[in-house]
Scaffold this motif. Structure first.
Motif, mmCIF file in Angstrom:
data_model
loop_
_atom_site.group_PDB
_atom_site.id
_atom_site.type_symbol
_atom_site.label_atom_id
_atom_site.label_comp_id
_atom_site.label_asym_id
_atom_site.label_seq_id
_atom_site.Cartn_x
_atom_site.Cartn_y
_atom_site.Cartn_z
ATOM 1 N N HIS A 12 9.940 -3.226 -1.974
ATOM 2 C CA HIS A 12 10.736 -3.581 -3.125
ATOM 3 C C HIS A 12 12.102 -2.887 -2.923
ATOM 4 N N ARG A 13 12.125 -1.657 -2.396
ATOM 5 C CA ARG A 13 13.400 -0.862 -2.343
ATOM 6 C C ARG A 13 14.061 -1.119 -0.887
ATOM 7 N N ARG A 14 13.383 -2.089 0.055
ATOM 8 C CA ARG A 14 13.879 -2.168 1.275
ATOM 9 C C ARG A 14 13.904 -1.246 2.140
ATOM 10 N N ARG A 15 12.883 -0.265 1.932
ATOM 11 C CA ARG A 15 12.962 1.010 2.868
ATOM 12 C C ARG A 15 11.862 1.022 3.784
ATOM 13 N N PRO A 16 12.097 1.169 5.011
ATOM 14 C CA PRO A 16 10.941 1.184 5.918
ATOM 15 C C PRO A 16 10.059 2.391 5.706
ATOM 16 N N PHE A 17 8.867 2.090 5.930
ATOM 17 C CA PHE A 17 7.758 3.241 5.409
ATOM 18 C C PHE A 17 6.663 3.372 6.295
ATOM 19 N N ALA A 18 5.826 4.492 6.242
ATOM 20 C CA ALA A 18 4.501 4.452 6.379
ATOM 21 C C ALA A 18 3.663 5.198 5.546
ATOM 22 N N THR A 19 2.320 4.860 5.643
ATOM 23 C CA THR A 19 1.218 5.257 4.594
ATOM 24 C C THR A 19 0.473 6.426 5.177
ATOM 25 N N ILE A 20 0.517 7.484 4.534
ATOM 26 C CA ILE A 20 -0.303 8.846 5.279
ATOM 27 C C ILE A 20 -1.555 8.917 4.300
ATOM 28 N N GLY A 21 -2.600 9.252 4.848
ATOM 29 C CA GLY A 21 -3.897 10.007 4.116
ATOM 30 C C GLY A 21 -3.846 11.234 4.266
ATOM 31 N N LEU A 22 -3.782 11.934 3.109
ATOM 32 C CA LEU A 22 -3.819 13.355 2.904
ATOM 33 C C LEU A 22 -5.277 13.712 2.710
ATOM 34 N N GLU A 23 -5.757 14.605 3.626
ATOM 35 C CA GLU A 23 -7.125 15.146 3.477
ATOM 36 C C GLU A 23 -7.294 16.003 2.268
ATOM 37 N N THR A 24 -8.217 15.659 1.557
ATOM 38 C CA THR A 24 -8.359 16.537 0.504
ATOM 39 C C THR A 24 -9.978 17.001 0.625
ATOM 40 N N ALA A 25 -10.947 16.488 1.296
ATOM 41 C CA ALA A 25 -12.021 17.221 1.694
ATOM 42 C C ALA A 25 -12.278 16.380 2.997
ATOM 43 N N HIS A 26 -13.323 17.000 3.839
ATOM 44 C CA HIS A 26 -13.893 16.400 5.122
ATOM 45 C C HIS A 26 -14.130 15.039 5.156
ATOM 46 N N GLY A 27 -13.137 14.198 5.686
ATOM 47 C CA GLY A 27 -13.152 12.723 5.384
ATOM 48 C C GLY A 27 -12.937 11.965 4.427
#
Length: 295
Positions: A63-78
């Protein structure tokens, strides 16, 4: 994933939801395709809540016309929580090719692997704050259907419709209802245009289509005049030969309801969780129209 030291979180780059052949995914769950910092392509089952937050984060950036990536932050194993980060043009190029190779053969060439660690570590300084905030906002997810089988392989084809991920979804349900032709910007690939669409499941997204498809749409719409043109709905259907356009007349109330969805997306960058009865009627009619033309 145990290829890294456990003192270093195994954060990953989320790519998109997928489903393995003949797989039955539990309700309220989604299989996510991702890469780790070493370039290994993996997938695992995540909760619907993770899916929805990844989708909504991507919607806000789009919506803000910003190029992006989505990261998965690990909170526990897997186990991961999503975080959306802004990236530069080199990373945009890399992300497109990373997804292409991940879907085609499940392996990344060395030239792409070098981009993964810098992208995945972009939010490193704010990592704990993001995780803490996510846990505070967490709520029990609603039970919904999981994404359909991924069939868009190979990912890049000349007349393919490319999803630009304001809505995370493995495959869109056809026909697509065109809500608005969007203005191109510096991030729009050459010879493509962006459309805001509503698919037959009631999900909204921004997609990129060949410019020639939009030109054809505009030319054919000139055949409708005045009030009839204003109340004409454009449908995009998928067939073995590619994509086709068709047109359907709708009522004034139905047009207003579709316009409400467009305004909501413009203001919030996301789709409504519930659509009105008038919109549901348009979706049903669009399915019937596409089905009758296919027969």
């Amino acid at each position: 994933m145990g290829i890294l030291n456990r003192n270093q979180p195994n954060d990953v780059l989320f790519l998109q939801p997928v489903r393995l052949a003949d797989e039955k995914i539990p309700r309220g769950k989604v299989r996510m395709l991702y890469c780790d910092v070493s370039g290994k392509v993996l997938s695992s089952i995540v909760s619907r809540t993770v899916y929805e937050r990844a989708r909504d984060g991507a919607a806000g950036m789009a919506h803000r016309r910003r190029p992006f990536a989505t990261i998965g932050l690990e909170t526990a194993h897997g186990q991961f929580i999503p975080a959306t980060v802004e990236v530069g043009q080199k990373e945009v190029w890399a992300l497109g090719h990373i997804l292409e190779h991940a879907l085609k053969n499940g392996r990344l060439p060395d030239i792409l692997k070098k981009y993964l660690k810098p992208i995945i570590r972009l939010n490193e300084s704010e990592r704990e704050t993001i995780i803490s905030g996510y846990r505070k906002r967490r709520r029990t997810p609603a039970v919904e259907a999981t994404p359909k089988v991924l069939e868009r392989l190979p990912y890049y084809q000349e007349d393919d419709i490319e999803v630009s991920m304001p809505i995370y979804k493995a495959e869109y349900s056809y026909p697509l209802i065109v809500l608005k032709i969007l203005t191109s910007d510096e991030h729009t690939p050459h010879n493509t245009r962006k459309l805001l669409i509503l698919d037959s499941d009631g999900d909204m997204a921004v997609i990129e289509v060949p410019t020639r498809l939009v030109r054809k749409m505009e030319i054919e719409l000139t055949g409708y005049s005045g009030k009839k043109r204003g109340n004409t709905c454009v449908l995009i259907s998928k067939n073995p030969d590619g994509y086709t356009l068709s047109y359907m007349s709708i009522s004034r109330q139905q047009k207003k309801s579709l316009d409400t969805l467009t305004r909501y997306f413009k203001e919030t960058g996301s789709s409504k969780k519930h659509v009105s009865l008038a919109v549901k009627t348009v979706i049903t009619r669009a399915k019937d129209s596409a089905s009758s033309q296919a027969d």
